[in-house]
Scaffold this motif. Structure first.
Motif, PDB file in Angstrom:
ATOM      1  N   ASP A 116       0.840  -1.210   0.000  1.00 20.29           N
ATOM      2  CA  ASP A 116       0.000   0.000   0.000  1.00 20.29           C
ATOM      3  C   ASP A 116       0.873   1.258   0.000  1.00 20.29           C
ATOM      4  OD1 ASP A 116      -2.550  -1.009  -0.197  1.00 20.29           O
ATOM      5  OD2 ASP A 116      -2.936  -1.022   1.951  1.00 20.29           O
TER       6      ASP A 116
ATOM      7  N   TYR B 202       2.104   2.094  -3.351  1.00 26.37           N
ATOM      8  CA  TYR B 202       1.018   2.654  -4.177  1.00 26.37           C
ATOM      9  C   TYR B 202       0.811   4.135  -3.854  1.00 26.37           C
ATOM     10  CZ  TYR B 202      -3.616   3.867  -5.793  1.00 26.37           C
ATOM     11  OH  TYR B 202      -4.671   4.527  -6.383  1.00 26.37           O
TER      12      TYR B 202
ATOM     13  N   ASP C  37       1.338   0.365  -9.100  1.00 26.86           N
ATOM     14  CA  ASP C  37       0.019  -0.287  -9.157  1.00 26.86           C
ATOM     15  C   ASP C  37       0.102  -1.643  -8.444  1.00 26.86           C
ATOM     16  OD1 ASP C  37      -2.371  -1.468  -9.752  1.00 26.86           O
ATOM     17  OD2 ASP C  37      -2.235  -1.194 -11.925  1.00 26.86           O
TER      18      ASP C  37
ATOM     19  N   ARG D 256      -1.465  -4.692  -6.079  1.00 26.11           N
ATOM     20  CA  ARG D 256      -2.763  -5.326  -5.800  1.00 26.11           C
ATOM     21  C   ARG D 256      -2.516  -6.668  -5.107  1.00 26.11           C
ATOM     22  NH1 ARG D 256      -6.186  -4.015 -11.329  1.00 26.11           N
ATOM     23  NH2 ARG D 256      -5.338  -1.922 -11.572  1.00 26.11           N
TER      24      ARG D 256
ATOM     25  N   PRO E  76      -8.836   0.120 -12.127  1.00 24.08           N
ATOM     26  CA  PRO E  76      -8.275   0.715 -10.897  1.00 24.08           C
ATOM     27  C   PRO E  76      -9.180   1.770 -10.266  1.00 24.08           C
ATOM     28  CG  PRO E  76      -6.980   1.344 -12.835  1.00 24.08           C
ATOM     29  CD  PRO E  76      -7.968   0.317 -13.295  1.00 24.08           C
TER      30      PRO E  76
ATOM     31  N   LEU F 193     -11.192   0.441  -7.382  1.00 23.19           N
ATOM     32  CA  LEU F 193     -10.517  -0.178  -6.232  1.00 23.19           C
ATOM     33  C   LEU F 193     -10.341   0.818  -5.089  1.00 23.19           C
ATOM     34  CD1 LEU F 193      -7.696  -2.272  -7.987  1.00 23.19           C
ATOM     35  CD2 LEU F 193     -10.019  -2.984  -7.380  1.00 23.19           C
TER      36      LEU F 193
ATOM     37  N   ARG G  80      -6.562  -2.102  -1.873  1.00 19.47           N
ATOM     38  CA  ARG G  80      -5.597  -2.685  -2.803  1.00 19.47           C
ATOM     39  C   ARG G  80      -4.917  -3.887  -2.159  1.00 19.47           C
ATOM     40  NH1 ARG G  80      -3.488  -0.583  -7.436  1.00 19.47           N
ATOM     41  NH2 ARG G  80      -4.890   0.946  -8.351  1.00 19.47           N
ATOM     42  N   ASN G  81      -4.300  -3.676  -1.016  1.00 20.80           N
ATOM     43  CA  ASN G  81      -3.540  -4.754  -0.372  1.00 20.80           C
ATOM     44  C   ASN G  81      -4.001  -4.940   1.069  1.00 20.80           C
ATOM     45  OD1 ASN G  81      -1.356  -5.151  -2.538  1.00 20.80           O
ATOM     46  ND2 ASN G  81      -1.426  -2.950  -2.224  1.00 20.80           N
TER      47      ASN G  81
END
Ligand code: NAD
Length: 319
Positions: free
Chosen positions: A154, A157, A163, A165, A230, A233, A236-237
């Motif tokens: 994260d 990002y 990017d 994920r 994206p 979203l 993400r993580n």
């Protein structure tokens, strides 16, 4: 067009994911790598393969340039049970390996997909319908590295625009490669033993429910999130995903529908049982469903039927 590099491609997931991605994006567009030098012919011969230890950052960067990689799927890891035997190794591979991947992705602006795990949760986490955003205080080195990996991904990002994920995978049931030393491995071993010997002694105790997923759904989830818009979203993580949750006696009851004389006994391993007790009974995966349309195809009944058919053919044993 995606140009993908997989790390740890010769493990339980990589063996099937490599072939799945080569089918989808073209053989030459999927570079398979692992620290082991050899694997099944299907992988070694259907597309490019390179030996890569994820602790070798320079070689990783060189391979990304050589193969014009724009996406890394980072599977190389030391799993929960093995990690408890080798915590320093687990820290190095799981943390430094991911850091090397994220750094190369930052420098070259690549997309990164890293599976997380139900191991990011611990005893203080709500056990039923475990929320997407909740307490994460795991008690294994594997879980600690997976939580840190989610946060690091994260961070890359938000800070650098990489990017990144990921999904929190449950235990994976599959029939191609054997699992690599996790706590949920019993749910694969039980099928092999049912076909070969019609009996199985479970190292996980009766009544211990955990989330599981069948490999075709795992491949589907990874591909869906990789390709998700994206803009949709918010997380993400990493995303909770769920498809079935059961205890050893539930899977035995399903197997008995196909092999009536199958017998389940228990030989509980205290280390893996303690890990299992700290993991959720079942996760709430509504964020994955809302943000990228996640929906599994296989429940326990369909998984059992398919696993027994596939293993009976693979082992050449009539049920
Ligand atoms: P696995 O143990 O079956 O395979 C891991 C692969 O990584 C092996 O082929 C191994 O040779 C390779 N590897 C180990 N150290 C390496 C290194 N230093 N450099 C390069 N390669 C190295 O694992 P898996 O089940 O395929 O898991 C893949 C990913 O999915 C991992 O991140 C794991 O944490 C995650 N995951 C798996 C499960 C599961 O039930 N299998 C569940 C949740 C999350």
């Amino acid at each position: 067009m995606k140009k993908i590099m997989l790390t740890g491609c010769l493990g339980q997931i990589g063996t099937e994911l490599t072939l799945h991605l080569r089918d989808r994006y073209g053989n030459d567009n999927v570079l398979a790598t692992d620290c082991n030098k050899t694997g099944p012919d299907e992988i070694m011969q259907s597309g490019p393969f390179e030996v890569l230890d994820v602790l070798e950052a320079d070689r990783m960067a060189d391979l990304c340039v050589k193969y014009k990689i724009n996406t890394i799927i980072h599977l190389a890891a030391i799993l929960s049970a093995v990690g408890e035997e080798k915590p320093q190794r687990a820290f190095n591979v799981n943390m430094i390996g991911l850091f090397n991947v994220l750094e190369v992705a930052r420098e070259k602006q690549l997309q990164v997909f890293t599976p997380s795990s139900i191991a990011v949760f611990g005893e203080s986490t709500p056990q039923n319908m475990t929320p997407q955003d909740t307490i994460q205080r795991p008690n294994t080195i594997y879980g600690v590295t997976k939580v840190a990996g989610e946060l690091l991904s994260d961070y890359y990002y938000t800070k650098f625009g990489v990017d990144t994920r990921g999904i929190r995978l449950p235990g994976i049931i599959s029939h191609m490669a054997m699992p690599g030393g996790g706590t949920t491995d019993y749910a694969v071993h039980i099928f092999y033993e049912a076909v070969k010997n019609r009996r199985y002694a479970s190292f996980i105790a009766e009544g211990t429910r955990m989330d599981m997923i069948y490999m075709p759904d795992c491949l589907k989830a990874i591909t869906m999130l990789l390709e998700a818009d994206p803009v949709r979203l918010r997380h993400r993580n990493s995303f909770n995903i769920a498809s079935m949750s059961f205890a050893p006696e539930d899977i035995a009851a399903e197997i008995k529908k196909h092999i009536p004389d199958f017998e389940l006994t228990y030989d509980v391993d205290p280390v893996r049982q303690a890990i299992a007790d700290s993991w959720p009974n079942c996760m709430d995966d509504r964020c994955a469903r809302e943000e990228w349309g996640w929906k599994p195809d296989y429940d326990l009944s369909l998984t059992t039927k398919d696993m027994l058919e596939k293993l009976s053919a693979k082992l050449n044993i009539k049920l």
